[in-house]
Each structure stands twice: as structure tokens, then as C-alpha cells.
Design an enzyme around this catalytic site. Structure first.
Site, PDB file in Angstrom:
ATOM      1  N   GLU B  60      62.129  66.915  70.131  1.00 19.97           N
ATOM      2  CA  GLU B  60      60.766  67.692  69.989  1.00 19.97           C
ATOM      3  C   GLU B  60      59.887  67.205  70.967  1.00 19.97           C
ATOM      4  O   GLU B  60      59.176  68.128  71.577  1.00 19.97           O
ATOM      5  CB  GLU B  60      60.061  67.452  68.611  1.00 19.97           C
ATOM      6  CG  GLU B  60      60.907  68.179  67.397  1.00 19.97           C
ATOM      7  CD  GLU B  60      62.071  67.439  66.914  1.00 19.97           C
ATOM      8  OE1 GLU B  60      62.402  66.324  67.334  1.00 19.97           O
ATOM      9  OE2 GLU B  60      62.630  67.581  65.897  1.00 19.97           O
ATOM     10  N   HIS B 129      58.530  64.461  55.153  1.00 18.18           N
ATOM     11  CA  HIS B 129      58.600  65.802  55.320  1.00 18.18           C
ATOM     12  C   HIS B 129      57.732  66.840  55.072  1.00 18.18           C
ATOM     13  O   HIS B 129      57.825  67.922  54.764  1.00 18.18           O
ATOM     14  CB  HIS B 129      60.276  66.543  54.931  1.00 18.18           C
ATOM     15  CG  HIS B 129      61.175  65.952  55.732  1.00 18.18           C
ATOM     16  ND1 HIS B 129      61.628  64.706  56.112  1.00 18.18           N
ATOM     17  CD2 HIS B 129      62.281  66.474  56.333  1.00 18.18           C
ATOM     18  CE1 HIS B 129      62.512  64.480  56.951  1.00 18.18           C
ATOM     19  NE2 HIS B 129      63.251  65.728  57.148  1.00 18.18           N
TER      20      HIS B 129
HETATM   21  C1  LIG Z   1      62.471  64.673  64.408  1.00 17.99           C
HETATM   22  C2  LIG Z   1      63.275  65.400  63.500  1.00 17.99           C
HETATM   23  N1  LIG Z   1      63.854  66.590  63.913  1.00 17.99           N
HETATM   24  C3  LIG Z   1      64.381  67.410  63.170  1.00 17.99           C
HETATM   25  C4  LIG Z   1      64.861  67.081  62.063  1.00 17.99           C
HETATM   26  C5  LIG Z   1      65.662  67.889  61.004  1.00 17.99           C
HETATM   27  N2  LIG Z   1      66.954  67.385  61.121  1.00 17.99           N
HETATM   28  C6  LIG Z   1      67.452  66.567  59.912  1.00 17.99           C
HETATM   29  S1  LIG Z   1      69.187  66.341  60.156  1.00 17.99           S
HETATM   30  C7  LIG Z   1      69.332  67.136  61.562  1.00 17.99           C
HETATM   31  C8  LIG Z   1      70.491  67.024  62.232  1.00 17.99           C
HETATM   32  C9  LIG Z   1      71.043  65.534  62.656  1.00 17.99           C
HETATM   33  O1  LIG Z   1      72.192  65.717  63.099  1.00 17.99           O
HETATM   34  P1  LIG Z   1      73.056  64.288  63.479  1.00 17.99           P
HETATM   35  O2  LIG Z   1      72.084  63.291  64.170  1.00 17.99           O
HETATM   36  O3  LIG Z   1      74.121  64.686  64.340  1.00 17.99           O
HETATM   37  O4  LIG Z   1      73.573  63.533  61.783  1.00 17.99           O
HETATM   38  P2  LIG Z   1      74.213  64.093  60.793  1.00 17.99           P
HETATM   39  O5  LIG Z   1      73.388  65.307  60.023  1.00 17.99           O
HETATM   40  O6  LIG Z   1      75.590  64.814  61.595  1.00 17.99           O
HETATM   41  O7  LIG Z   1      74.469  63.004  59.936  1.00 17.99           O
HETATM   42  C10 LIG Z   1      68.038  67.767  61.786  1.00 17.99           C
HETATM   43  C11 LIG Z   1      67.834  68.612  63.165  1.00 17.99           C
HETATM   44  C12 LIG Z   1      64.263  65.730  61.313  1.00 17.99           C
HETATM   45  N3  LIG Z   1      64.581  65.147  60.338  1.00 17.99           N
HETATM   46  N4  LIG Z   1      63.694  65.116  62.264  1.00 17.99           N
END
Ligand SMILES: Cc1ncc(C[n+]2csc(CCOP(=O)(O)OP(=O)(O)O)c2C)c(N)n1
Ligand SMILES: [Mg+2]
Lengths: 367, 326
Positions: B60, B129
């Protein structure tokens, strides 16, 4: 785009058959007793059954908010956490149920937390993404992608400051590696020789985005080179390999205060969260292929059968017990009371929870 | 007029503005191939292609800052935050760079960026959130803050925001995405920023509110009328900054009693600012102290039934209204 090919030695066979023998023979694994091996298996099964039960509870509308399931990744949390000594610490993101069970949290309190009950591990205040157990050196459960990584670095700083021989394992996903805070933490850890291992659980996707669409450069762990840190990768479907790899890096952290980045290849079978229809970014066949050929529970079960450690009967018994435990946890959660409106303003300030020792003056809450 | 959802209204505003101005791009996590975490941008990639609808990594600070920089050179980026709660990792870009660059350059540089996404509690996603940062954002001169309550407002206001030459922060609501309303399909029908809307006429009490609390207030007002014979006027601010204080003032002069309802933590909230302005400008018009109903002052609790109690809801609005009239 599909998940990148697994880079390190994995099973070459067609189905869930076996893992390379050298992993089982690594000293850290060779030392395991029969019961310890069974316990590793049992933990993975308990995680899977807990998660399946929680999914049913979610579908029955017993659980609100998000539910990020760990199914498919069990060998990572169980393998890593099985190496913890008394001064080792763990912190992870919102996909945190597996790590919680791996460090030994009580599944009744975990399920009750999902149900939002006062008997939950966070009294119903945190929910699925925010499990904590400081007494088990488990520091959460964090909802903001990458936000836990500086905290994990801080755990390592505290261990070193207190002159303890220990390490912190800071888990994140393959998407989290692109948060600025992660890079700042990498630099701090390397600059100050902090005993932290940054564990990237690479399940191939961040929500609906494949690694190829989100991360530049040749590999996620390799970014450590820019900071002069150790790095490694491993096949996360084989719990023996997870343990053998992590043992090396944990030793470097505990003995020499050397930080590392370890990228562990793994796979999630379910959508990003229960709300993800999981239709746009990968194929059914890809998921099936992982289930069929790389299931961590199945692979380890086969290894233990071949070793003569497990029998079919014992496997069934462990599974039945895990299912019963998950049902019991759900019953416990169901029967527990919700917090009340009065609980909303508890646990905000140490001082209001310990009024006899309050030192500050003035108003803390407003309406 | 067509009846569409709040989600579709936002999508329509985006589509119309992207079609109208080649400098408008939509960027954010999962906005293109995945169609948006909340499906707001469904179909836009297919319609406008990957140069206009862009998926970003989870960075972000990087991509919002990039949008600020691009806007200085005339791009009109619409940046989606999957949740406004994630603004905290991009705080510097949003509130140091976007908010200040015009001032610090002595007016030489404009920053026509829109940052949009949901900012609300009520879906049990916990403390990290559920932030509602409209007060924090509006505390910064140089920025505009918009919180639409209805589908029609969402469309008309988003179009104005995209055409606006200042940084505009547009706060949506995941619970409202499915709410339906009549929305014009005239691509030139804009709702100017800084114009409040009286959503219900009344004579006994003014409720000043915005966002989802407009719906709670209207629900409470209906009960107050039916069961208590009390006539409530509901003023929807629609934009927090610029603030249409004239409409608030006119209503206060009519009813002489005020309740502010907001999904905000109470300390230094939008309601705090309103209460200050009302007592300053209309002290003699008031028949009683200004009342306020806010979120109970604690981080957002997860527990689903308790979160309902922590937030404003029609029952809490009803009680607060009766207290304001006592
Ligand atoms: C700063 C932030 N941006 C966006 C999100 C929304 N979000 C939650 S999980 C996620 C994907 C994360 O993927 P990864 O790091 O590969 O972990 P996984 O879910 O595969 O375990 C996103 C975009 C968030 N929680 N925090
Ligand atoms: Mg991932």
C-alpha cells in the site's frame, strides 16, 4: 498463471508415496522417538480436523468475520514449532490456527474464540485472525499483512538483549514479502545480528494473485542476499525436510545470532478465506494434483508406516480421536456464554484492569 | 430510474469516468482479475483492459505513493484500499504527501488522486480491520473526505471526486454494498462535494449523521414517529470535509435539539467538531445540550452479537434520541 514449480528436492513419484530418505536421516529427525514421530503426525491430523470442523461451524453461521483455513500447510507449522525450545518464539499472520495448535494451545479455547465466546483464547475479542498464547511463546495471530514481521524481529531483539539462547520464527505469506515493513525488518535483523528466522510460507498465491504476478526477482528467500542474510528453501510438504532445514537456521540464530529467510513451499487447498469462491485464479486440477501427490499428512503417514512406527489401526484411532476432539471443542464453544456489553471496555488499558495500581490521572474513556 | 446496488453504483461511476477521461486508472489489490475483494470492479478489466484496471502487490505505501506521484503529472488515479483500515501502512503517503504537496509547493502542484474502499465495522473482522478514519483524514487541511450512505450518493459523489483536483478520500461500507436504491444513469449527473442532504424532514429533533448511521437513524426516526409521536429530521452530511454546515444550522434552527450519530470512536470525532460548531454558531437556538451517539470507546470487538452493541444501531439511536429530548 499456475503455482511455480517446487524448486527443491521433492518426491518424484506420481502419488503421495514417499519423501527423500535423507530428510528422515537428518540428525534432528533420526533422534526422534517413535512416540515423538507419532505426535508430529497427530498434530497435523488434529489441525486438519479442527479446521474442517470450524468450516462446518462457519457454514452453520456460528462464526462471523473471516476464516482463513490452513488445510494443506500443516507440515510447516507443526515441523517448525516442533523445534521450539523454551526461549524460542513464534509469531504469524491471520492464517494462524495451525501454528496455535502446533505450539500446544487448547482447541476448546480456539474454537470458542471463533464462536466469539468469553471462554475463547482472547475472550471473544480477537476472533480467528487474532489467537495469542504468550505462555506458549506464541505471539499471534495478526491481521495486517506483514505487520507481524517487525514484531517478530522485536521478539528476537528481546531474546538477545536478555542474553538468552533462543530465536524467533516470524511467519508470513508469499504476498507479505512486498510490504515495506518486512524489508525494514530484514535490514534491522541483519544490521544488528538478531536471532530471527523469517519464514515465508509460499503457498503460491496471495488471495487471487500468483507469485509471478506479485513479486519481482528470482525468488522470495533470495532477497535475503541484499541484506547479507542467510537464506534457504525447502519442500514444505515433507515434515522431515521442514524440520531438517529449519533446524540448521535455528541453530545459526541461537548459537550465532544470525538471522535468515527461509522460504517453505506449501499449498492451501481451500480458498483464501471461506468467503473466496476460488474460481478465478487456479484450476481444480491444480488443487487435486497437490492433494494427490503432495499431501503433507499422507506423505508423513506413509513414511511412518514404512518405518513401522504407525499401523493402519493406529492411524484410524488418531483420526477418530482428532475428530472427537474437534467435536468436543465445538460443543464447548456452543455451550459457552458470549461476552457482555460490559466486557467491551475491559482489556483496553492495563490501568483500568488494575485500578488499585493506577498511577495516571484523568479520564481514559469517552462517550 | 434504474434501481441498482451501492456496489453497482460505484462500479457505474468508475466505468463512466474511466470511459470519459483517458487519464483515469483504477489500481489496487485484486481489483482486476479477481474483480475486487468485494466485487466492486467486476467486469471492468474485461471492459477497459489491463492498462486502466491494474492489480497491485500488497504494497500500500508503494502503490498509493505511486498514485500520488502520478497524479502530480496529471494522471487521475483511483486507488482502491481493500479496507480503509490498511491506510495505516500508507499513512505517510496519504497524509504527508498527498495532503501537503500542494501547500508546500506554494500551489504549484496538484494532487487529483482518489483513494477509495470500505471503512466500517459490523462484519466481525476485528480491531485491525474495522477502522473508521474519516475524522483522522479530515483533520488534515488539503484533503476531502466523502462518506456516502446510499447508492445514488455513492455514484454522484464518486464522479465528483474523480473530477476534483484535490486528494479525495472516499469511504464506502461493506454492509451497504448490497443496498439498493434508485440511481440515475445520466453520466453527467454529479453530486457536488460539500452538500448535505436532508434524508427525512422533522420538527422535534435533528439527527446529524452520515454513512451507514443514516440508515440506523432513519429506522429509529420511523419508530419514534409511530410509537412516540416524535418528529425527527435526519441530516446526512455525505461529505465530512468540505462540511455543509449551513444545512445543519438550518435544521438546528428548526428543531432546537440535536443528536449526532456516528460510527466513530468518540474522542475528537466528526461529532466533536459538529458539537463545537453548533454551540458556537447556534448557542441561543438550543433547547438542550447537544447529544452524541458513537461507537463504544474500545477497539472493535470480534464477538458478533457484542459488536452489534458496540456500534450504533437503531435501538441505541432510539434511546439516544429520547435522551436528547428529555
Ligand atoms: C496491509 C494489508 N493489505 C491487505 C490486506 C488484505 N489481505 C489479507 S490476506 C491477503 C493476502 C496475503 O497473502 P499471503 O501473504 O500470500 O498469505 P496467505 O494468505 O497465502 O497465507 C491480503 C491482500 C491486509 N490484511 N493487510
Ligand atoms: Mg500466500
Amino acid at each position: 498463471m499456475s503455482k511455480k514449480a517446487v524448486s527443491t528436492a521433492g518426491p518424484t513419484e506420481e502419488a503421495n508415496v514417499s519423501c527423500p530418505a535423507q530428510n528422515a536421516q537428518a540428525p534432528i529427525n533420526a533422534l526422534l522417538s517413535k512416540e515423538e514421530r507419532i505426535e508430529l503426525h497427530r498434530k497435523m491430523v488434529r489441525i486438519r480436523r479442527f479446521e474442517e470442523r470450524s468450516l462446518r461451524a462457519y457454514q452453520a453461521k456460528k462464526i462471523g468475520g473471516f476464516l482463513h483455513l490452513y488445510i494443506g500447510q500443516e507440515a510447516v507449522a507443526v515441523g517448525c514449532c516442533s523445534l521450539m525450545g523454551k526461549n524460542d518464539h513464534v509469531i504469524t499472520a491471520y492464517r494462524d490456527h495451525g501454528h496455535a495448535i502446533a505450539v500446544g494451545m487448547d482447541t476448546k479455547a480456539l474454537m470458542a474464540e471463533l464462536y466469539g465466546k468469553i471462554t475463547g483464547c482472547s475472550k471473544g475479542k480477537g476472533g480467528s485472525m487474532h489467537y495469542f498464547a504468550p505462555s506458549l511463546n506464541y505471539w499471534g495471530g495478526h491481521g495486517i499483512v506483514g505487520g507481524q514481521i517487525p514484531l517478530g524481529t522485536g521478539l528476537a531483539y528481546a531474546v538477545k538483549y536478555k542474553k538468552l539462547k533462543g530465536a524467533a520464527m516470524a511467519f508470513m505469506g508469499d504476498g507479505a514479502v512486498n510490504q515495506g515493513a518486512v524489508h525494514e525488518a530484514y535490514n534491522l535483523a541483519a544490521l544488528w545480528n538478531l536471532p530471527v528466522i523469517f519464514v515465508v510460507e509460499n503457498n503460491g498465491y496471495s488471495m487471487g494473485t500468483s507469485q509471478a504476478r506479485s513479486s519481482a526477482g528470482p525468488g522470495l528467500a533470495q532477497r535475503a542476499e541484499a541484506y547479507g542474510m542467510n537464506w534457504g528453501t525447502c519442500f514444505g510438504h515433507d515434515i522431515y525436510e521442514v524440520r531438517a532445514t529449519m533446524d540448521k537456521f535455528l541453530t545459526l540464530a541461537r548459537e550465532k545470532n544470525q538471522p535468515s529467510v527461509v522460504e517453505i513451499d506449501t499449498y492451501r487447498y481451500r480458498g483464501h478465506s471461506v468467503a473466496d469462491p476460488d474460481k478465478t485464479y487456479r484450476t481444480r486440477e491444480e488443487i487435486e494434483e497437490y492433494r494427490r501427490t503432495k499431501d503433507p499428512i499422507q506423505l508423513f503417514q506413509n513414511a511412518l508406516l514404512a518405518e513401522g512406527v504407525l499401523t493402519e489401526a493406529r492411524i484410524e484411532q488418531i483420526d477418530a480421536e482428532a475428530k472427537a476432539e474437534a467435536d468436543l471443542a465445538a460443543d464447548f464453544a456452543e455451550a459457552s456464554p458470549f461476552p457482555t456489553a460490559e466486557d467491551i471496555q475491559k482489556d483496553v488499558y492495563w490501568e483500568t484492569d488494575n485500578p488499585a495500581q493506577r498511577a495516571s490521572k484523568g479520564r481514559l474513556f469517552f462517550d | 430510474m434504474p434501481v441498482i446496488t451501492y456496489r453497482e453504483a460505484i462500479r457505474a461511476a468508475l466505468a463512466e469516468e474511466i470511459a470519459r477521461d483517458e487519464n483515469v486508472v483504477l489500481m489496487g489489490e485484486e481489483v482486476a482479475q479477481f474483480h475486487g475483494a468485494y466485487k466492486v470492479s467486476e467486469g471492468l478489466l474485461e471492459k477497459f483492459g489491463p492498462d486502466r484496471i491494474v492489480d497491485t502487490p500488497i504494497s500500500e505505501a508503494g502503490f498509493i505513493g505511486m498514485g500520488v506521484g502520478a497524479s502530480m503529472l496529471g494522471i487521475r488515479p483511483v486507488m482502491e484500499l481493500m479496507f480503509w483500515s490498511f491506510y495505516s501502512v500508507a499513512f505517510d503517503q496519504i497524509l504527508n504527501n498527498a495532503a501537503n504537496v500542494r501547500y508546500m509547493s506554494g500551489g504549484l502542484i496538484n494532487c487529483p488522486i482518489v483513494i477509495r474502499g470500505p471503512a466500517n465495522g459490523g462484519t466481525n473482522v476485528g480491531a485491525t480491520h474495522s477502522h473508521t478514519p474519516e475524522n483522522v483524514l479530515a483533520n488534515h487541511p488539503g484533503v476531502k473526505v466523502i462518506v456516502p450512505a446510499t447508492a445514488a450518493d455513492a455514484k454522484g459523489l464518486l464522479k465528483s471526486a474523480i473530477r476534483d483536483n484535490d486528494p479525495c478520500f472516499f469511504l464506502e461500507n461493506t454492509i451497504l454494498y448490497g443496498e439498493k436504491g434508485e440511481v440515475s444513469d445520466d453520466p453527467e449527473l454529479l453530486i457536488p462535494l460539500g452538500v448535505a442532504d436532508v434524508k427525512r424532514q422533522g420538527s422535534d429533533l435533528t439527527i446529524v449523521t452520515y454513512g451507514r448511521c443514516v440508515l440506523h437513524s432513519l429506522a429509529a426516526a420511523a419508530i419514534l414517529e409511530k410509537e412516540h409521536d416524535i418528529s425527527v429530521e435526519v441530516v446526512d452530511l455525505r461529505t465530512i470535509r468540505p462540511l455543509d454546515f449551513d444545512t445543519v444550522l438550518a435544521s438546528v434552527k428548526k428543531t432546537h435539539r440535536v443528536l449526532v450519530v456516528e460510527e466513530q470512536k468518540p474522542f475528537a470525532s466528526v461529532g466533536s467538531q459538529l458539537a463545537y460548531l453548533i454551540q458556537r454558531e447556534a448557542f441561543d437556538e438550543l433547547d438542550g445540550p447537544i447529544h452524541r451517539l458513537a461507537t463504544i470507546d474500545a477497539p472493535a470487538i470480534y464477538s458478533p452479537p457484542v459488536e452489534v452493541e458496540q456500534l450504533p444501531n437503531p435501538q441505541r439511536v432510539l434511546k439516544a434520541a429520547l435522551a436528547a429530548l428529555a
